[in-house]
Design an enzyme around this catalytic site. Structure first.
Site, PDB file in Angstrom:
ATOM      1  N   TYR A   1     -11.908  19.153 -20.829  1.00 13.60           N
ATOM      2  CA  TYR A   1     -11.567  20.445 -20.233  1.00 13.60           C
ATOM      3  C   TYR A   1     -11.082  20.244 -18.791  1.00 13.60           C
ATOM      4  O   TYR A   1     -11.700  19.536 -17.996  1.00 13.60           O
ATOM      5  CB  TYR A   1     -12.778  21.392 -20.228  1.00 13.60           C
ATOM      6  CG  TYR A   1     -12.496  22.656 -19.441  1.00 13.60           C
ATOM      7  CD1 TYR A   1     -11.704  23.660 -19.984  1.00 13.60           C
ATOM      8  CD2 TYR A   1     -12.966  22.810 -18.137  1.00 13.60           C
ATOM      9  CE1 TYR A   1     -11.391  24.796 -19.252  1.00 13.60           C
ATOM     10  CE2 TYR A   1     -12.666  23.938 -17.396  1.00 13.60           C
ATOM     11  CZ  TYR A   1     -11.876  24.929 -17.957  1.00 13.60           C
ATOM     12  OH  TYR A   1     -11.558  26.049 -17.227  1.00 13.60           O
TER      13      TYR A   1
ATOM     14  N   ASN B   1     -13.909  23.710  -8.359  1.00  7.26           N
ATOM     15  CA  ASN B   1     -14.822  24.362  -9.297  1.00  7.26           C
ATOM     16  C   ASN B   1     -16.266  24.313  -8.806  1.00  7.26           C
ATOM     17  O   ASN B   1     -17.132  23.714  -9.437  1.00  7.26           O
ATOM     18  CB  ASN B   1     -14.708  23.679 -10.669  1.00  7.26           C
ATOM     19  CG  ASN B   1     -14.934  24.647 -11.800  1.00  7.26           C
ATOM     20  OD1 ASN B   1     -15.085  25.835 -11.580  1.00  7.26           O
ATOM     21  ND2 ASN B   1     -14.946  24.135 -13.018  1.00  7.26           N
TER      22      ASN B   1
ATOM     23  N   GLN C   1     -54.773  56.824  16.116  1.00  7.17           N
ATOM     24  CA  GLN C   1     -54.166  55.568  15.681  1.00  7.17           C
ATOM     25  C   GLN C   1     -52.725  55.502  16.160  1.00  7.17           C
ATOM     26  O   GLN C   1     -52.111  56.529  16.433  1.00  7.17           O
ATOM     27  CB  GLN C   1     -54.153  55.474  14.146  1.00  7.17           C
ATOM     28  CG  GLN C   1     -55.473  55.702  13.462  1.00  7.17           C
ATOM     29  CD  GLN C   1     -55.298  55.732  11.958  1.00  7.17           C
ATOM     30  OE1 GLN C   1     -55.613  54.761  11.283  1.00  7.17           O
ATOM     31  NE2 GLN C   1     -54.795  56.823  11.418  1.00  7.17           N
TER      32      GLN C   1
ATOM     33  N   ASN D   1     -17.708  21.966 -13.256  1.00  4.59           N
ATOM     34  CA  ASN D   1     -17.529  21.933 -14.702  1.00  4.59           C
ATOM     35  C   ASN D   1     -16.149  21.336 -14.992  1.00  4.59           C
ATOM     36  O   ASN D   1     -15.165  21.768 -14.384  1.00  4.59           O
ATOM     37  CB  ASN D   1     -17.632  23.330 -15.309  1.00  4.59           C
ATOM     38  CG  ASN D   1     -17.442  23.294 -16.816  1.00  4.59           C
ATOM     39  OD1 ASN D   1     -18.187  22.617 -17.512  1.00  4.59           O
ATOM     40  ND2 ASN D   1     -16.436  23.995 -17.316  1.00  4.59           N
TER      41      ASN D   1
ATOM     42  N   LYS E   1     -30.415  57.712  25.766  1.00  2.81           N
ATOM     43  CA  LYS E   1     -30.014  58.627  24.697  1.00  2.81           C
ATOM     44  C   LYS E   1     -28.826  58.057  23.919  1.00  2.81           C
ATOM     45  O   LYS E   1     -28.739  58.183  22.694  1.00  2.81           O
ATOM     46  CB  LYS E   1     -29.687  60.005  25.267  1.00  2.81           C
ATOM     47  CG  LYS E   1     -29.443  61.069  24.196  1.00  2.81           C
ATOM     48  CD  LYS E   1     -29.196  62.436  24.813  1.00  2.81           C
ATOM     49  CE  LYS E   1     -30.464  63.026  25.400  1.00  2.81           C
ATOM     50  NZ  LYS E   1     -31.421  63.394  24.316  1.00  2.81           N
TER      51      LYS E   1
ATOM     52  N   ASN F   1     -12.504  35.915 -20.142  1.00  2.00           N
ATOM     53  CA  ASN F   1     -13.286  34.677 -20.177  1.00  2.00           C
ATOM     54  C   ASN F   1     -14.410  34.740 -19.151  1.00  2.00           C
ATOM     55  O   ASN F   1     -15.542  34.339 -19.417  1.00  2.00           O
ATOM     56  CB  ASN F   1     -12.369  33.480 -19.907  1.00  2.00           C
ATOM     57  CG  ASN F   1     -13.130  32.169 -19.825  1.00  2.00           C
ATOM     58  OD1 ASN F   1     -13.830  31.800 -20.756  1.00  2.00           O
ATOM     59  ND2 ASN F   1     -12.992  31.472 -18.707  1.00  2.00           N
TER      60      ASN F   1
END
Length: 743
Positions: free
Chosen positions: A120, A287, A377, A413, A484, A515
């Site tokens: 391939y 790739n 708190q 690949n 601000k 594909n």
């Protein structure tokens, strides 16, 4: 269900100055069998601080001349950052083991081509066109390059006929991304699974050494069969495609790109001969996930810094807001709810608040009457920050592991096993691991931004910041709206972070003749994460600027309250000593000082004169109640005492105003030094002093105090310019050594 006995809980490593992480071991009570759930809840401890320090030290070593060595297995994120952003030298591991592995895989490819074996991408077409066949692998490689050189880039650097809506060179990737990708691709190829020659990897390194960086399109990769299009531009530069352009020459400015020339011209200028690619090498370069991994690695390198900086700023925010160290007590986090990221975050902040004179470090129990009217708190942005930051730490640690592994993987690949001679067809180019890491990281960056924004908004809001003026104005608030603008801009930043936090992977589209029906969009996700980092750094810079102003105001407030206590005591003695004995004077002075401080906290939105008049007036009712109470059985004396109240109030108001004005002038003119809050800080002091002394950012308000007598922007730069200095220090890594030294 397992019951955990309190007396079987043991802490193996308590909090310490080294910010070590707690581990809690819980032993089940023997009366019930162990639960599989209980036995599984012992997550690994996180140590983001150690990751940060180690990466910083490693980066410094590369910046000092140590080369990045590529062997296919040990490439770190810090090394990627060093080579990509700081031009660190790169060397290839040329040991016999490495070179033999490459030679074996290359020989497999050469033998199979000679034997006419179908492989391939060597004898077949690509993707959905893999049903075609050819016995001309070099021409096939050329066709691959021609097909992938389809990216959109600016065609010229000449002046344009119309002003563009965006920077035309924004169509090209930053050089750092490309350099990082070249490094990672070399590290993948050197593993010997792609069937390429040693000479090809050397040639890629020649480009890095010569600082020749291909101009690569920003968009066009779906990161499925790797980052095909971007890597094709690297390949084109290697073999000297005259249509492929590169960045070359010296960097003369932080703004704009370097000189752009054709790859042929750049190679000739540096006496580098172009390489003729052999069969399989065209595909071997393209790739892979190198660009996705590069952007991800660079993003994570900065994300670690911003995550720790968020923890540091939370500690400083607790000081600026007069918060409590108890929020980060080991019992809450290491014993009661031992999530590892939460434990580490609390540990960091707990230690940073040690010795602070602004934060409450030792809580005292009070009666109902003693703390009436006070928030019992801290609000959530401070109190629950470890629980909020902790999960982000855990996700970041996981992402670091994923991307480090990706940088040391073979993403190609087909793959070639040089030992067995087998060619494997698979999909290691599918970059979903990178995508997931980036999606998690980007979401975490939003959460950190939301926390920072909430803390910053609380700091600026006079109804929430425990007595600080509105907008952190150091002068009368009717003519000073200092922070601000920061408040508004911060809302814009965090809103954009929320938008950017959305996943990219949910928008995957089928591609290339169906594909590539699934793909990762990893590079796009990485790009979005880089944008999130930029926005978060703007937000953090704004917050750090605001914190430093708030710390100065808190220092001024500390002096003011001490001065007001003295004034109240002196005026009570002067006005009421003929009518009260020493015990009553002392008792009423304590009551009055408490009332004055409460009144100061509730009148911070008023201008100084009106404020002090109101504060003095707050003593009227308590005075009347006290002077007509049990202490006065003599009506005549009580009446005489009451007649002194107006003059007493007037003196308190006048002296209070004079004191406040004097302190404002001293702080804003440098009379208390360039870093007036330093004496109240301890472990966070270096960060505050970095802003005040190293960057030279002064306390804001001098122009307002002088009624803009020289105009706006004459006596001081804009707020935005000061925040920009902080942002640049974060972006360029100048703040990192300060943060490292905190630990």
């Amino acid at each position: 269900m397992t019951i955990l006995s309190a007396d079987t809980l043991s802490i193996t490593r308590p909090y310490s100055n080294s910010l070590s992480t707690l581990k809690v071991i819980a032993t089940p009570v023997t009366e019930s069998p162990p639960s599989p759930v209980a036995s599984s809840i012992s997550p690994n401890a996180t140590n983001l601080v150690e990751e940060f320090i180690n990466a910083h030290k490693e980066l410094q070593s590369y910046k000092s001349g140590r080369p990045v060595v590529l062997d296919g297995h040990t490439l770190s994120i810090a090394a990627v950052a060093a080579a990509a952003r700081y031009d660190a030298g790169v060397e290839l591991d040329d040991s016999p083991l490495v070179k033999d592995r490459l030679l074996q895989s290359r020989q497999v490819v050469a033998d199979k081509v000679e034997q006419g074996t179908s492989i391939y991408g060597v004898t077949t077409g690509f993707g959905g066109s893999a049903d075609t066949r050819t016995d001309q692998p070099i021409l096939l490689g050329n066709a691959l390059m021609q097909m992938q050189h389809s990216g959109i880039l600016p065609s010229s650097s000449k002046p344009l006929d119309a002003l563009p809506l965006q920077d035309p060179f924004g169509l090209a990737m930053p050089e750092s991304w490309v350099r990082g990708a070249m490094l990672i691709r070399m590290n993948s190829l050197i593993r010997g699974h792609s069937g390429v020659r040693w000479e090809l990897i050397e040639k890629m390194n020649d480009l890095l050494r010569a600082n020749i960086t291909p101009v690569v399109p920003l968009r066009g990769s779906i990161s499925a069969s790797g980052d095909l299009q971007p890597l094709s531009y690297v390949a084109g530069a290697l073999y000297g495609n005259p249509s492929i352009r590169v960045f070359d020459g010296e960097r003369t400015s932080a703004l704009g790109p370097r000189k752009i020339v054709s790859s042929v011209e750049a190679l000739e200028a540096h006496s580098i001969s172009p390489i003729s690619l052999a069969c399989k090498e065209h595909l071997g370069i393209l790739n892979g996930t190198a660009f996705s991994a590069s952007v991800a690695a660079l993003a994570l390198h900065d994300a670690v810094h911003l995550t720790l900086l968020t923890q540091v700023l939370t500690a400083m925010g607790a000081e600026a807001l007069a918060g409590t160290r108890g929020n980060f007590d080991p019992f809450i986090h290491a014993v009661a709810r031992p999530h590892p990221g939460q434990i580490e975050t609390a540990d960091v902040i707990w230690n940073l608040l040690e010795g602070s004179k602004f934060a409450t470090t030792e809580e005292e129990e009070m009666t109902i009457d003693e703390d009436k009217g006070h928030l019992r708190q801290d609000r959530y942005p401070l109190r629950t920050s470890p629980q909020f930051i902790g999960p982000q730490v855990e996700d970041l640690i996981a992402s670091l592991a994923t991307i480090t592994l990706e940088c040391n993987s073979t993403t190609d690949n087909p793959l070639v096993d040089g030992e067995t001679g087998k060619v494997h067809n698979g999909g290691n180019f599918q970059a979903m691991a990178v995508t997931n890491a980036m999606e998690k990281t980007r979401l975490s960056l939003h959460h950190l931004g939301k926390l920072v924004f909430s803390q910053c908004a609380e700091l600026i809001n006079p109804t929430m910041n425990r007595g600080l003026p509105p907008s952190l104005a150091a002068t009368d608030p009717s003519l000073n709206y200092h922070a601000k603008g920061i408040d508004i801009a911060s809302a814009a930043y965090v809103a954009e972070l929320g938008y950017l936090a959305n996943p990219v992977s949910t928008h995957i589209q089928s591609a290339e003749m169906h594909n590539q029906a699934i793909n990762s969009m990893a590079l796009v996700s990485g790009r979005a994460t880089i944008t999130s980092l930029e926005v978060l750094s703007l937000l953090i810079s704004s917050y750090l600027y605001a914190i430093c102003q708030a710390l100065d105001l808190r220092a001024l407030q500390h002096e003011l309250y001490e001065g007001l206590d003295a004034i109240v005591k002196e005026e009570i003695i002067a006005a009421f000593s003929p009518f009260l004995d020493d015990y009553e004077i002392t008792r009423f002075t304590a009551i009055s000082c408490h009332i004055v401080r409460d009144a100061m906290d509730s009148t911070s939105t008023m201008d100084a004169k009106d404020r002090m008049t109101s504060v003095a007036a707050s003593l009227t009712t308590p005075l009347v109640d006290f002077l007509t109470g049990e202490a006065f059985s003599d009506v005549v004396s009580a009446g005489q005492a009451l007649t002194t109240i107006p003059a007493f109030r007037a003196r308190i108001a006048a002296r209070g105003y004079e004191l406040l004005d004097e302190l404002r002038r001293a702080y804003l003119s440098g009379g208390r030094g360039l870093a007036p809050a330093s004496r109240f800080l301890n472990k966070t002091r270096p960060v505050y002093e970095f802003v005040r002394l190293t960057l030279g950012i002064k306390m804001h308000g001098a122009e307002n105090y002088n009624d803009f007598e020289n105009g706006v922007g004459v006596d001081d730069v804009t707020t935005g310019q000061n925040v920009s200095l902080i942002h640049e220090a974060i972006r360029d890594g100048k703040l990192q050594p300060i943060i490292v030294d905190l630990f």
